[in-house]
Design a protein around this motif. Structure first.
Motif, PDB file in Angstrom:
ATOM      1  N   LYS A 171      11.623  33.589  34.410  1.00  0.00           N
ATOM      2  CA  LYS A 171      10.709  34.630  34.541  1.00  0.00           C
ATOM      3  C   LYS A 171      11.472  35.829  35.273  1.00  0.00           C
ATOM      4  CE  LYS A 171       8.441  30.884  36.601  1.00  0.00           C
ATOM      5  NZ  LYS A 171       9.658  30.164  36.366  1.00  0.00           N
ATOM      6  N   THR A 228       7.386  38.286  43.580  1.00  0.00           N
ATOM      7  CA  THR A 228       6.285  38.126  42.385  1.00  0.00           C
ATOM      8  C   THR A 228       6.970  37.675  41.007  1.00  0.00           C
ATOM      9  OG1 THR A 228       5.241  40.260  43.273  1.00  0.00           O
ATOM     10  CG2 THR A 228       4.739  39.622  41.010  1.00  0.00           C
ATOM     11  N   THR A 229       6.578  36.666  40.497  1.00  0.00           N
ATOM     12  CA  THR A 229       6.996  36.182  39.370  1.00  0.00           C
ATOM     13  C   THR A 229       6.315  36.487  38.106  1.00  0.00           C
ATOM     14  OG1 THR A 229       6.447  33.925  39.809  1.00  0.00           O
ATOM     15  CG2 THR A 229       8.758  34.437  40.298  1.00  0.00           C
ATOM     16  N   SER A 230       4.926  36.786  38.377  1.00  0.00           N
ATOM     17  CA  SER A 230       3.861  36.874  37.334  1.00  0.00           C
ATOM     18  C   SER A 230       3.739  38.449  37.098  1.00  0.00           C
ATOM     19  CB  SER A 230       2.558  36.342  37.631  1.00  0.00           C
ATOM     20  OG  SER A 230       2.307  36.772  39.131  1.00  0.00           O
TER      21      SER A 230
END
Length: 185
Positions: free
Chosen positions: A33, A51-53
């Motif tokens: 991701k 943040t990975t989303s």
């Protein structure tokens, strides 16, 4: 019949055994991701979190979608400010992944070169920087989804970081497979 409404009686969905939470976490952690640091200016100064989303949502207008755990400090300050920056980390910024995942805002920004652009802190040397205005928010399960309209974008050449199994990696292209005709030469 095409174009018409139809209704059918459906049986209630079958209740299945729950998915093992540890197995689910491990499976999701193994997926590559994009890794970014989302930043905003809070009442006490800059705030930010790993943040990975992150995903692109639309080109017209240019928009992104991010997910934050409900009740987080960065989320509260971001929503209060009405704007934020997404700093997609470059291949040289691996140490920032852990730094922006723990600690206080002061600890996260200590020795982290940044400037304020369009009212939000942006990290120096990030692969991609997007400053965004909050367009809309949605609550989903225990997270808040934030849609941001991109107002400013810079991108530098090079490999951005990706996160796999919780560790930063550099994405490199897979070499092309020679076509059958190339093998005859």
């Amino acid at each position: 019949m095409l174009g018409g409404e139809t209704t059918t009686d459906q049986a209630a969905p079958r209740v299945e055994a729950g998915v093992d939470e540890a197995l689910f976490r491990a499976a999701m952690k193994g997926l590559a991701k994009c890794v970014a640091v989302t930043t905003a200016l809070g009442p006490s100064g800059p705030v930010g979190c790993t943040t990975t989303s992150l995903m692109s949502l639309s080109v017209a207008p240019p928009s992104v979608l991010l997910a934050f755990g409900a009740g987080g400090r960065t989320l509260d300050d971001l929503l209060g400010a009405g704007r934020f920056a997404v700093n997609v980390l470059s291949h040289t910024q691996g140490p920032l992944v852990g730094r922006f995942a723990t600690g206080t805002p002061a600890q996260r920004f200590r020795d982290t070169p940044h400037a304020v652009l369009r009212g939000v802190p942006v990290l120096h040397d990030a692969a991609v920087v997007m400053t965004c205005d909050v367009m809309k928010t949605f609550t989903a399960v225990d997270h808040v989804l934030v849609v941001g309209t991109v107002r400013h974008l810079t991108a530098t050449p090079g490999s951005p970081l990706v996160l796999v199994t919780g560790e930063p990696h550099i994405a490199t292209p897979v070499p092309p497979v020679p076509a059958a005709a190339d093998n005859l030469r």
